[in-house]
Design a protein around this motif. Structure first.
Motif, short mmCIF file in Angstrom:
data_model
loop_
_atom_site.label_atom_id
_atom_site.label_comp_id
_atom_site.label_asym_id
_atom_site.label_seq_id
_atom_site.Cartn_x
_atom_site.Cartn_y
_atom_site.Cartn_z
N MET A 1 0.82 -1.22 0.00
CA MET A 1 0.00 0.00 0.00
C MET A 1 0.85 1.27 0.00
N ILE A 2 2.03 1.18 0.63
CA ILE A 2 2.92 2.34 0.69
C ILE A 2 3.33 2.80 -0.72
N TRP A 3 3.42 1.80 -1.60
CA TRP A 3 3.80 2.15 -2.99
C TRP A 3 2.69 2.94 -3.68
N TRP A 4 1.47 2.48 -3.43
CA TRP A 4 0.33 3.20 -4.02
C TRP A 4 0.22 4.61 -3.46
N PHE A 5 0.42 4.67 -2.14
CA PHE A 5 0.37 6.00 -1.50
C PHE A 5 1.43 6.92 -2.11
N GLY A 6 2.63 6.36 -2.25
CA GLY A 6 3.75 7.14 -2.81
C GLY A 6 3.45 7.59 -4.23
N LEU A 7 2.94 6.65 -5.02
CA LEU A 7 2.65 6.97 -6.43
C LEU A 7 1.56 8.03 -6.55
N MET A 8 0.50 7.87 -5.76
CA MET A 8 -0.61 8.83 -5.80
C MET A 8 -0.16 10.20 -5.32
N THR A 9 0.63 10.20 -4.24
CA THR A 9 1.12 11.49 -3.70
C THR A 9 2.02 12.17 -4.73
N PHE A 10 2.91 11.35 -5.32
CA PHE A 10 3.81 11.90 -6.33
C PHE A 10 3.02 12.56 -7.46
N THR A 11 2.02 11.84 -7.97
CA THR A 11 1.23 12.35 -9.12
C THR A 11 0.45 13.60 -8.72
N LEU A 12 -0.20 13.52 -7.57
CA LEU A 12 -1.04 14.65 -7.12
C LEU A 12 -0.22 15.92 -6.96
N VAL A 13 0.92 15.79 -6.29
CA VAL A 13 1.77 16.96 -6.05
C VAL A 13 2.32 17.50 -7.36
N TRP A 14 2.69 16.57 -8.23
CA TRP A 14 3.25 17.01 -9.52
C TRP A 14 2.19 17.77 -10.34
N VAL A 15 0.95 17.23 -10.36
CA VAL A 15 -0.14 17.90 -11.08
C VAL A 15 -0.40 19.28 -10.49
N CYS A 16 -0.44 19.33 -9.15
CA CYS A 16 -0.69 20.63 -8.50
C CYS A 16 0.42 21.63 -8.83
N GLN A 17 1.66 21.13 -8.82
CA GLN A 17 2.79 22.01 -9.13
C GLN A 17 2.69 22.54 -10.57
N MET A 18 2.32 21.64 -11.49
CA MET A 18 2.19 22.03 -12.90
C MET A 18 1.08 23.07 -13.08
N LEU A 19 -0.02 22.85 -12.36
CA LEU A 19 -1.14 23.79 -12.46
C LEU A 19 -0.75 25.14 -11.88
N MET A 20 0.02 25.10 -10.80
CA MET A 20 0.47 26.34 -10.17
C MET A 20 1.37 27.11 -11.15
N VAL A 21 2.24 26.37 -11.79
CA VAL A 21 3.13 26.99 -12.78
C VAL A 21 2.30 27.53 -13.95
N TYR A 22 1.22 26.81 -14.26
CA TYR A 22 0.35 27.23 -15.37
C TYR A 22 -0.29 28.58 -15.07
N PHE A 23 -0.63 28.79 -13.79
CA PHE A 23 -1.32 30.03 -13.43
C PHE A 23 -0.37 31.20 -13.17
N ILE A 24 0.89 30.86 -12.80
CA ILE A 24 1.83 31.95 -12.50
C ILE A 24 2.56 32.30 -13.79
N PRO A 25 2.62 33.57 -14.14
CA PRO A 25 3.28 33.96 -15.38
C PRO A 25 4.76 33.58 -15.35
N ALA A 26 5.28 33.28 -16.55
CA ALA A 26 6.69 32.87 -16.67
C ALA A 26 7.61 33.96 -16.14
N GLY A 27 8.65 33.55 -15.45
CA GLY A 27 9.64 34.51 -14.93
C GLY A 27 9.39 34.88 -13.48
N TYR A 28 8.23 34.56 -12.97
CA TYR A 28 7.93 34.88 -11.58
C TYR A 28 8.30 33.69 -10.69
#
Lengths: 170, 277
Positions: A1-28
């Motif tokens: 189960m730890i692997w699933w938790f790790g994989l889901m956390t990894f994906t979720l955080v990565w998606v959130c980070q990408m979305l955050m970058v999507y909303f923040i203008p380049a260079g900031y």
């Protein structure tokens, strides 16, 4: 189960980070969500997970960004280990401790990346590096850290309830 | 203890891997790994970004769709209006052409042509009478001949039989009460053209040896003083066989299109010494 938790956390955080970058203008300076998560996992005693996820998040950031491949991977995994060491000496439930750890981690990683760039980058003209950007990022990270810590607690509790036993992360 | 050792081992392992990557940046294996990482993680961030982008564009698209719908309705309304305008324009154009043709008629010495609009027909029989918007007030009198213009030529319609003030009733030549002294234009033979309450006329009292032929034009003879001379009545459609009786007859096809009368000209008689406008 730890692997699933790790994989889901990894994906979720990565998606959130990408979305955050999507909303923040380049260079900031943007919020470094993987860094905050590594600190959270380290501070709550999940050192191995923090190291592993930090390593892969770092490599992902390096691959997607302009930093040398391995720089952020190295520092995030190291950060996971160091925070794990410090977790026994601080009260991880206190917001002040969390904020202090996050700002310290941001500066540590920022300086570390700059140092590695100096040492390993073979390009004749190096990309300009600014302490201001690191401080700004630290500031944003600090602002978001309490929220990320709360949401992460909720995320872990949800997994515990889902698995039906407490020690699934062990 | 084991947990701590795992952490140390992981630190050592990850650090080693990272240092390897950093030291051999130009190495094909390292650059290949970097590209692989990039392509593996690209969709994870790209898909939500695209979803967000589309979600953000949804309201704009919806607004645009509503605008298009509104524009479509406006255009449809304009199109219908334009179709009606076109029809009205066509009616006006044809009317204008008819009126222009009426204006080009040659003047007569004893009558003045006054144009009148047909506004009603005999509800019982279309071939009997019509009502026109012109009457005594405009100088029209009972017995005035009524003509129309057909292919640039005056053709006989009938005569005024009743005056109703601003309106008058016109007895059509196709009515059975109508009788007009007529002449075959080619031969000069005279007879009487009578209505049949149908789309045909009958020319009676032609001599038995008359040389009437199919297609002969029949015009008014001008006898009796009702109709001026030389107005086209119709053309011979079917002459009766010769020597059947004392007189011959000939069925005529009227020159005027009785079913398509819009305007007529009433030939108002001009009193001696008076000039009508």
């Amino acid at each position: 189960m730890i692997w699933w938790f790790g994989l889901m956390t990894f994906t979720l955080v990565w998606v959130c980070q990408m979305l955050m970058v999507y909303f923040i203008p380049a260079g900031y300076p943007s919020i470094n969500l993987p860094l905050i998560m590594v600190v959270y996992l380290g501070i709550t005693g999940q050192v191995g997970l923090a190291q592993t996820l930090g390593f892969f998040w770092g490599l992902g950031s390096d691959a997607a960004g302009l930093s040398l491949f391995g720089t952020q991977g190295f520092f995030l995994s190291l950060l996971g280990y160091l925070v794990g060491l410090l977790s026994k000496k601080i009260d991880s439930e206190k917001t002040v401790s969390q904020v202090t750890m996050v700002i310290g981690a941001t500066i540590f990683c920022g300086l570390g990346c700059w140092f590695f760039q100096k040492v390993f980058d073979q390009a004749e003209v190096l990309r300009p590096w600014s302490l201001g950007v690191v401080l700004f990022q630290g500031f944003f990270n600090v602002l978001l850290a309490p929220l990320v810590f709360r949401m992460s607690s909720f995320w872990v509790k949800m997994w515990i309830q889902f698995c039906g036993r407490r020690g699934f992360l062990d | 203890m084991i947990k701590k050792n795992i952490s140390v081992f992981l630190l050592f392992f990850y650090s080693l891997v990272c240092l390897f990557f950093l030291s051999w940046q130009a190495n094909q294996l390292v650059s290949g790994l970097r590209r692989t990482f990039f392509y593996l993680l690209k969709p994870v961030g790209e898909v939500p970004s695209k979803v967000l982008w589309h979600a953000g564009a949804f309201s704009g698209n919806l607004h645009q769709l509503m605008n298009l719908d509104s524009q479509y309705r406006n255009l449809q309304e304009r199109w219908v209006r334009q179709r009606l305008d076109e029809k009205a324009l066509y009616a006006l154009r044809t009317e204008n052409e008819r009126l222009r043709a009426l204006l080009s008629l040659p003047p007569r010495a004893d009558t003045v042509g006054v144009m009148a609009v047909v506004w009603a027909r005999d509800p019982q029989d279309w071939y009997r009478s019509i009502l026109v918007r012109l009457g005594k007030k405009q100088g029209v009198a009972v017995g005035d001949p009524v003509v129309a213009l057909q292919d640039g030529r005056e053709v006989l319609v009938g005569r005024v039989v009743e005056d109703l003030g601003h309106t008058c009733k016109v007895l059509l030549i196709s009515d059975s009460l109508s009788a007009v002294s007529a002449r075959i234009q080619r031969t000069g033979e005279e007879g009487i053209v009578e209505g049949q309450n149908s789309s045909e006329l009958m020319m009676n009292y032609l001599f038995a040896d008359s040389d009437v032929r199919v297609g002969d034009d029949v015009v008014t003879a001008g006898l009796g003083g009702v109709f001026p001379e030389g107005i086209l009545i119709g053309s011979v459609h079917q002459p009766s066989p010769e020597s059947i009786s004392v007189y011959r007859r000939a069925a005529l096809k009227p020159a005027v299109r009785l079913h398509a009368l819009h305007e007529v000209i009433i030939l108002v008689r001009q009193p001696r010494g008076r000039i009508l406008p």
